[in-house]
Design a protein around this motif. Structure first.
Motif, PDB file in Angstrom:
ATOM      1  N   ARG A  19      -1.341   6.106  -4.677  1.00 40.94           N
ATOM      2  CA  ARG A  19      -2.397   6.047  -3.662  1.00 40.94           C
ATOM      3  C   ARG A  19      -2.080   6.877  -2.414  1.00 40.94           C
ATOM      4  NH1 ARG A  19      -4.780   0.155  -2.865  1.00 40.94           N
ATOM      5  NH2 ARG A  19      -6.465   1.431  -2.056  1.00 40.94           N
ATOM      6  N   ASN A  55      -3.880   8.324   9.305  1.00 37.73           N
ATOM      7  CA  ASN A  55      -4.755   7.954   8.183  1.00 37.73           C
ATOM      8  C   ASN A  55      -4.316   6.629   7.562  1.00 37.73           C
ATOM      9  OD1 ASN A  55      -6.161  10.340   8.509  1.00 37.73           O
ATOM     10  ND2 ASN A  55      -5.117  11.401   6.856  1.00 37.73           N
ATOM     11  N   LEU A  56      -3.000   6.442   7.419  1.00 37.52           N
ATOM     12  CA  LEU A  56      -2.460   5.189   6.888  1.00 37.52           C
ATOM     13  C   LEU A  56      -2.906   4.027   7.762  1.00 37.52           C
ATOM     14  CD1 LEU A  56      -0.511   3.679   4.944  1.00 37.52           C
ATOM     15  CD2 LEU A  56       1.313   4.230   6.566  1.00 37.52           C
ATOM     16  N   ARG A  99      -6.757   3.378   7.393  1.00 37.66           N
ATOM     17  CA  ARG A  99      -7.116   2.758   6.114  1.00 37.66           C
ATOM     18  C   ARG A  99      -6.739   1.277   6.101  1.00 37.66           C
ATOM     19  NH1 ARG A  99      -9.545   5.846   2.094  1.00 37.66           N
ATOM     20  NH2 ARG A  99      -8.929   4.222   0.670  1.00 37.66           N
ATOM     21  N   GLU A 105      -4.690   9.035  -0.758  1.00 37.12           N
ATOM     22  CA  GLU A 105      -5.758   8.400   0.021  1.00 37.12           C
ATOM     23  C   GLU A 105      -5.513   8.517   1.523  1.00 37.12           C
ATOM     24  OE1 GLU A 105      -6.603   4.889  -3.305  1.00 37.12           O
ATOM     25  OE2 GLU A 105      -6.072   4.334  -1.259  1.00 37.12           O
ATOM     26  N   TRP A 106      -4.252   8.552   1.915  1.00 33.42           N
ATOM     27  CA  TRP A 106      -3.942   8.572   3.345  1.00 33.42           C
ATOM     28  C   TRP A 106      -3.106   9.770   3.772  1.00 33.42           C
ATOM     29  CZ3 TRP A 106       1.276   8.096   4.315  1.00 33.42           C
ATOM     30  CH2 TRP A 106       2.053   7.473   3.334  1.00 33.42           C
ATOM     31  N   TYR A 121       0.831  -1.207   0.000  1.00 34.58           N
ATOM     32  CA  TYR A 121       0.000   0.000   0.000  1.00 34.58           C
ATOM     33  C   TYR A 121       0.870   1.263   0.000  1.00 34.58           C
ATOM     34  CZ  TYR A 121      -3.968   3.036   1.155  1.00 34.58           C
ATOM     35  OH  TYR A 121      -4.932   4.020   1.143  1.00 34.58           O
ATOM     36  N   SER A 154      -8.831  -0.845   8.543  1.00 34.47           N
ATOM     37  CA  SER A 154     -10.246  -0.977   8.174  1.00 34.47           C
ATOM     38  C   SER A 154     -10.421  -1.917   6.978  1.00 34.47           C
ATOM     39  CB  SER A 154     -10.838   0.393   7.822  1.00 34.47           C
ATOM     40  OG  SER A 154     -10.310   0.862   6.598  1.00 34.47           O
ATOM     41  N   THR A 165      -8.906  -1.456   3.885  1.00 39.22           N
ATOM     42  CA  THR A 165      -8.748  -0.807   2.585  1.00 39.22           C
ATOM     43  C   THR A 165      -7.526  -1.321   1.871  1.00 39.22           C
ATOM     44  OG1 THR A 165      -9.842   1.178   3.369  1.00 39.22           O
ATOM     45  CG2 THR A 165      -8.442   1.417   1.435  1.00 39.22           C
TER      46      THR A 165
END
Length: 149
Positions: free
Chosen positions: A27, A140-141, A144, A30-31, A21, A147, A149
């Motif tokens: 990406r 945030n990483l 994500r 996203e975080w 990730y 959860s 993701t």
């Protein structure tokens, strides 16, 4: 005076999954910190590798800032490094991943390798904002990945 900082977080997810990730630079928005509104796209299609480049943009001090991100280190699943270069500076980012119980410890080191002489002073003056930005991105990483993701 050079600028350098480190940020650490433990994530309840497998090291390979965390590495994959993080290694997908496209990406990172996203975080990343919500204030940055970062977007990145690979210059050429393909998997992450040393030398892969990404065109990135995000907000910096309320203004759109363009940069080029180049992967400089790629050692799955334990180390990813890249340089982010804009018109004023180069910041080297290194992610070191190690197993931690049932999860992964992620250490992010950020070092300014090129920039105006006054940047380290500015970053020191605004340290609380800088730390909030990077701590927020790390949180945030974690959120994500934990959860699913």
């Amino acid at each position: 005076m050079a600028y350098s900082a480190a940020y650490v977080i433990e994530i309840r997810a497998a090291q390979n999954r965390v590495f994959d990730y993080i290694a997908d630079v496209s990406r990172h928005g996203e975080w990343g910190s919500a204030d940055d509104k970062m977007k990145a796209a690979a210059e050429k299609p393909g998997p992450p590798a040393v030398g892969a480049r990404y065109k990135a943009e995000g907000m910096l001090n309320g203004k759109l800032n363009h940069s080029v991100v180049t992967i400089t280190g790629y050692e799955p699943p334990k180390r990813l490094a890249f340089d982010a270069e804009d018109s004023n500076s180069v910041f080297h980012h290194e992610f070191l991943l190690t197993p931690d119980g049932g999860g992964t410890r992620v250490e992010r080191k950020v070092t300014m390798t090129k920039g105006p002489w006054y940047f380290p002073m500015v970053l020191t003056i605004f340290k609380s904002t800088v730390v909030k930005n990077y701590d927020g991105a790390m949180a945030n990483l974690k959120a994500r990945l934990e959860s699913g993701t």
